[in-house]
Scaffold this active site. Structure first.
Site, PDB file in Angstrom:
ATOM      1  N   GLN A  17       0.598  -8.966  83.565  1.00 38.32           N
ATOM      2  CA  GLN A  17       0.087  -8.520  84.949  1.00 38.32           C
ATOM      3  C   GLN A  17       0.269  -7.309  85.147  1.00 38.32           C
ATOM      4  O   GLN A  17      -0.115  -7.198  86.169  1.00 38.32           O
ATOM      5  CB  GLN A  17       0.894  -9.495  86.442  1.00 38.32           C
ATOM      6  CG  GLN A  17       0.681 -10.877  86.307  1.00 38.32           C
ATOM      7  CD  GLN A  17      -0.732 -11.275  85.982  1.00 38.32           C
ATOM      8  OE1 GLN A  17      -1.490 -10.042  85.962  1.00 38.32           O
ATOM      9  NE2 GLN A  17      -1.344 -12.453  85.810  1.00 38.32           N
ATOM     10  N   CYS A  53      -0.790 -27.002  88.794  1.00 41.26           N
ATOM     11  CA  CYS A  53      -1.314 -28.319  88.516  1.00 41.26           C
ATOM     12  C   CYS A  53      -0.143 -29.150  87.528  1.00 41.26           C
ATOM     13  O   CYS A  53      -0.595 -28.681  86.121  1.00 41.26           O
ATOM     14  CB  CYS A  53      -2.692 -28.333  88.449  1.00 41.26           C
ATOM     15  SG  CYS A  53      -3.713 -29.641  89.726  1.00 41.26           S
ATOM     16  N   THR A  58       1.776 -16.520  76.471  1.00 40.50           N
ATOM     17  CA  THR A  58       2.377 -17.509  76.468  1.00 40.50           C
ATOM     18  C   THR A  58       3.750 -17.750  75.394  1.00 40.50           C
ATOM     19  O   THR A  58       4.244 -17.419  74.867  1.00 40.50           O
ATOM     20  CB  THR A  58       2.012 -18.944  75.919  1.00 40.50           C
ATOM     21  OG1 THR A  58       0.579 -18.698  77.742  1.00 40.50           O
ATOM     22  CG2 THR A  58       2.230 -19.806  76.084  1.00 40.50           C
TER      23      THR A  58
HETATM   24  N1  PLP Z   1       3.015 -14.593  81.865  1.00 43.48           N
HETATM   25  C1  PLP Z   1       2.166 -14.006  82.631  1.00 43.48           C
HETATM   26  C2  PLP Z   1       2.697 -13.193  84.134  1.00 43.48           C
HETATM   27  C3  PLP Z   1       0.990 -14.106  83.025  1.00 43.48           C
HETATM   28  O1  PLP Z   1       0.022 -14.115  84.344  1.00 43.48           O
HETATM   29  C4  PLP Z   1       0.246 -15.260  82.136  1.00 43.48           C
HETATM   30  C5  PLP Z   1      -0.982 -15.924  82.274  1.00 43.48           C
HETATM   31  O2  PLP Z   1      -1.156 -16.581  83.462  1.00 43.48           O
HETATM   32  C6  PLP Z   1       0.529 -15.549  81.141  1.00 43.48           C
HETATM   33  C7  PLP Z   1       2.228 -14.850  81.058  1.00 43.48           C
HETATM   34  C8  PLP Z   1       0.494 -15.678  79.926  1.00 43.48           C
HETATM   35  O3  PLP Z   1      -0.380 -16.160  79.562  1.00 43.48           O
HETATM   36  P1  PLP Z   1      -1.978 -15.864  78.481  1.00 43.48           P
HETATM   37  O4  PLP Z   1      -2.559 -16.796  79.408  1.00 43.48           O
HETATM   38  O5  PLP Z   1      -1.758 -15.006  77.382  1.00 43.48           O
HETATM   39  O6  PLP Z   1      -1.088 -16.919  77.545  1.00 43.48           O
END
Ligand code: PLP
Length: 383
Positions: free
Chosen positions: A176, A320, A70
């Site tokens: 991913q 959610c 994120t």
């Molecule tokens: N981007 C993608 C494609 C994700 O699948 C995720 C997590 O689900 C994230 C970003 C966020 O990563 P993090 O949980 O390390 O903040």
């Protein structure tokens, strides 16, 4: 429990955990301190930086540690948009991006940036030609490498070339994709690429952002001069060490593990698709561990709960928000009707998955689908 939710998170590999435990026990000084104890912590970070860089074909100095996917997405999209502000105040992202990218775009929108979108086709792919249709003042385009819900791999090199031809920066969420398929930043030629520890059998709360040499980002998290002024804050030494070790192991194992997982995923999918009314979502090359399947007439959220009780952990792509389940924006963007979106489940396999798990889970899913269809028919005939 059969755990088929590795795209949500993966267990920490024992080797990564051992490396973290050693770092927690032994590296307690601040890596910015000039004394020897500080420098030992610094050396551990630099070792991890080289391990992460090797996973994506980068030079170590192009890797910045952040707190996860994120933050990586925020630092990239916001940082690139701020740096390019003199040329325009508009960014675009694909309709299937993770909420982390939506969130970063929201931050920009609050300060007056315009936000555009790149659509996807029914198969789940962004069309590189769509980049040509973006307004000319678009400065940054965000497209993920592999989608978290369908696993579909995007034609990033072609998208990056189309964007570069128009002077746009390309920021890529490879959260991913990393560890599942070979990722080479030189071949993709994107400006930034984000990855996350807990999706590659490393710890949660740590990630990395590759930044191409010459790409300018304005720092999003500001304060101290850590990470070459790119990300302030005392480094999460143990987390970074765990991420580095996990990245190294992911690179070593990738060939054999991908082949194993795609075999298991195909085995699962063929059994699931034998259920009447089952359809695959995402008809394009995918990462090896992910299957997304809809079962007509079922309510996927209830199916997740029924399967949980039966001992299978799966998920819907839904997020959610305020107690309400939003239908997956990814499947909606692919043009699937709402009923089908709400009847879709994601199965994401991982290192611990065996053929026995696959066969047992497929049977339990078929039973749960059947049971739910029967009870909704019984309910409909009574009411
Ligand atoms: N981007 C993608 C494609 C994700 O699948 C995720 C997590 O689900 C994230 C970003 C966020 O990563 P993090 O949980 O390390 O903040």
């Amino acid at each position: 429990m059969i755990y088929f939710d590795h795209n949500a998170s993966t267990p920490v590999r024992p080797e990564a955990r051992a490396a973290m435990e050693a770092a927690l026990a032994d590296l307690s000084a601040n890596p910015s301190s000039t004394h020897r104890e500080g420098q030992r912590a610094r050396a551990a970070i630099e070792h991890a930086r080289a391990q992460v860089a090797a996973l994506v074909g980068a030079a170590p100095e192009m890797v910045t540690f952040v707190s996860g996917g994120t933050e990586g997405d925020h630092a990239a999209l916001i940082g690139a948009a701020w740096a390019a502000e003199p040329r325009g105040r508009r960014v675009a992202f694909s309709a299937i991006e993770h909420h982390a990218v939506h969130g970063a775009a929201e931050v920009l929108a609050r300060t007056g940036f315009a936000i555009g979108h790149l659509g996807v086709g029914r198969e789940g792919l962004v069309d590189p030609a769509a980049v040509a249709a973006l307004p000319p003042d678009t400065t940054v385009v965000a497209v993920m490498l592999a989608n978290n819900e369908t696993g579909v791999i995007q034609p990033l090199a072609a998208i990056a070339a189309a964007a570069a031809a128009r002077g746009m920066r390309v920021v890529c969420d490879a959260v991913q994709a990393a560890g599942k398929i070979p990722v080479d930043v030189r071949a993709l030629d994107v400006d930034t690429l984000a990855l996350s520890g807990h999706k590659i059998y490393g710890p949660k709360g740590v990630g990395a952002l590759y930044i191409k040499r010459g790409t300018r980002l304005k720092a999003f998290v500001r304060g101290g001069s850590q990470e070459r002024n790119r990300r302030a804050g005392t480094e999460n030494v143990a987390g970074i060490v765990g991420l580095g070790r996990a990245a190294e192991l992911a690179r070593d194992d990738m060939g054999a593990e991908s082949a194993r997982l795609s075999g298991l995923r195909d085995r699962l999918e063929s059994q699931l698709l034998a259920t009447p009314g089952a359809q695959r979502n995402g008809e394009a090359p995918r990462v090896p561990n992910t299957a997304n399947v809809s079962f007509s007439g079922v309510e996927a959220e209830s199916l997740v709960m029924a399967l949980d009780l039966a001992g299978v952990a799966v998920s819907t792509g839904a997020a959610c928000a305020a107690g309400a389940v939003e239908p997956s924006h990814v499947l909606r963007a692919m043009g699937l009707p709402l009923e089908r979106v709400q009847a879709s489940l994601r199965f994401s396999l991982g290192r611990g998955t065996t053929a026995e798990d696959v066969d047992a889970a497929a049977k339990l899913v078929a039973e749960a689908v059947d049971k739910q269809r029967k009870s909704s028919r019984a309910y409909a005939s009574k009411s």
